[in-house]
Design an enzyme around this catalytic site. Structure first.
Site, PDB file in Angstrom:
ATOM      1  N   SER A 288      18.203  33.611  25.027  1.00  0.00           N
ATOM      2  CA  SER A 288      17.985  34.979  24.555  1.00  0.00           C
ATOM      3  C   SER A 288      17.548  34.995  23.097  1.00  0.00           C
ATOM      4  O   SER A 288      16.651  35.764  22.711  1.00  0.00           O
ATOM      5  CB  SER A 288      19.257  35.815  24.730  1.00  0.00           C
ATOM      6  OG  SER A 288      20.285  35.431  23.831  1.00  0.00           O
ATOM      7  N   LYS A 289      18.144  34.154  22.274  1.00  0.00           N
ATOM      8  CA  LYS A 289      17.798  34.167  20.851  1.00  0.00           C
ATOM      9  C   LYS A 289      16.461  33.475  20.584  1.00  0.00           C
ATOM     10  O   LYS A 289      15.744  33.845  19.652  1.00  0.00           O
ATOM     11  CB  LYS A 289      18.918  33.520  20.034  1.00  0.00           C
ATOM     12  CG  LYS A 289      20.204  34.352  20.003  1.00  0.00           C
ATOM     13  CD  LYS A 289      19.979  35.745  19.439  1.00  0.00           C
ATOM     14  CE  LYS A 289      21.269  36.531  19.325  1.00  0.00           C
ATOM     15  NZ  LYS A 289      21.084  37.859  18.702  1.00  0.00           N
TER      16      LYS A 289
ATOM     17  N   GLY B 290      22.509  30.720  28.092  1.00  0.00           N
ATOM     18  CA  GLY B 290      21.985  32.075  28.102  1.00  0.00           C
ATOM     19  C   GLY B 290      21.754  32.609  26.704  1.00  0.00           C
ATOM     20  O   GLY B 290      20.725  33.232  26.420  1.00  0.00           O
ATOM     21  N   TYR B 291      22.703  32.358  25.826  1.00  0.00           N
ATOM     22  CA  TYR B 291      22.590  32.819  24.439  1.00  0.00           C
ATOM     23  C   TYR B 291      21.407  32.147  23.744  1.00  0.00           C
ATOM     24  O   TYR B 291      20.616  32.807  23.061  1.00  0.00           O
ATOM     25  CB  TYR B 291      23.887  32.516  23.692  1.00  0.00           C
ATOM     26  CG  TYR B 291      23.926  33.048  22.277  1.00  0.00           C
ATOM     27  CD1 TYR B 291      24.259  34.375  22.028  1.00  0.00           C
ATOM     28  CD2 TYR B 291      23.639  32.225  21.191  1.00  0.00           C
ATOM     29  CE1 TYR B 291      24.303  34.866  20.728  1.00  0.00           C
ATOM     30  CE2 TYR B 291      23.679  32.703  19.895  1.00  0.00           C
ATOM     31  CZ  TYR B 291      24.013  34.027  19.668  1.00  0.00           C
ATOM     32  OH  TYR B 291      24.049  34.510  18.379  1.00  0.00           O
ATOM     33  N   ALA B 292      21.271  30.833  23.931  1.00  0.00           N
ATOM     34  CA  ALA B 292      20.159  30.113  23.300  1.00  0.00           C
ATOM     35  C   ALA B 292      18.817  30.634  23.809  1.00  0.00           C
ATOM     36  O   ALA B 292      17.879  30.842  23.027  1.00  0.00           O
ATOM     37  CB  ALA B 292      20.287  28.612  23.568  1.00  0.00           C
TER      38      ALA B 292
END
Length: 257
Positions: A165-166, A161-163
């Site tokens: 989003s960024k 999710g973080y990857a």
């Protein structure tokens, strides 16, 4: 010809910094204040008065207004936007730094992790940029700065999710820059490397991962929040008036390795 030191002055400007309570966001807020800007700070648990970041900003002789807003809650976000726009008709600088990270391998990564990270790190950033940015476009003046990540360029491990989003933040930076450059609104991003903050606590306490990370960083150290003071002032000031759509890595040389 303008004196170069004057290009970095932010006297008379107002900056909204999200995720301002600690870490990189706090350092950015303080840097902007030291360059002359008044600061609006917002974080999920920021005290309305008496916070450490407020003390730092006021020590620089600048004004500080603090708000608490959970960016995972869409209703709270829109209420905050309405309140801050009413209280501050002109916001010259928007620093989209708020973010979260939830770690679990992709095969175990629950919907709740994915949804929260995307909401905080990407959806809220777009909404805030749109709502503050439309006024910048109307005035034909403004600076928007996103906090991206090394995972804007790389995939990472255990943080799907973080990857995502960024990666999205990198593309959003370029898209808004394309639309708003003609209106004298510059949109850029700063991509931190491995920095000594709460987000990297798990990595720093993992002896295997921590050693592997440090071995790859040419600067041979983890970054510190103060390493972002210069870059954020550059992007917030007239010094960067012809720079837009750029993602600046502040990573001790990681991406060049």
């Amino acid at each position: 010809m303008t004196n170069v030191a004057d290009l970095f002055q932010l006297n008379g400007k107002t900056a909204l910094v999200t995720g301002a309570r600690r870490g990189i966001g706090r350092a950015m807020a303080v840097a902007l204040a030291e360059a002359g800007a008044d600061i609006i700070g917002v974080s999920a648990s920021l005290e309305s008065t008496g916070s450490a970041v407020e003390a730092d900003v006021r020590a620089s002789g600048r004004n500080f207004t603090g708000y608490a807003c959970d960016f995972a809650d869409r209703a709270q976000l829109y209420a905050f936007v309405q309140q801050v726009n009413a209280s501050f008709p002109v916001i010259d600088i928007l620093v989209n730094n708020a973010g979260t990270i939830l770690r679990k391998p992709a095969v175990e990564h629950p919907d709740e992790y994915w949804d929260k990270v995307i909401e905080v790190n990407l959806n809220a950033q777009f909404i805030l940029s749109r709502e503050i940015g439309k006024r910048m476009v109307e005035r034909k003046s403004g600076k928007i700065i996103f906090t991206a990540s090394l995972l804007t360029f790389q995939g990472g491990i255990n943080v799907p999710g973080y990857a995502a989003s960024k990666g999205g933040i990198g593309q959003l930076t370029k898209e808004l820059a394309n639309e708003w450059a003609a209106h004298n609104v510059q949109v850029n991003a700063i991509a931190p490397g491995y920095v000594n903050t709460d987000n990297t606590e798990a990595l720093r306490h993992d002896p295997v991962r921590s050693q592997a990370i440090l071995a790859r960083i040419p600067a041979a150290r983890w970054g510190e929040p103060d390493d972002f003071k210069g870059p954020v002032v550059f992007f917030a000031s007239e010094a960067s008036n012809y720079v837009t759509g750029t993602i600046l890595t502040v990573d001790g040389g990681w991406m060049g390795r």
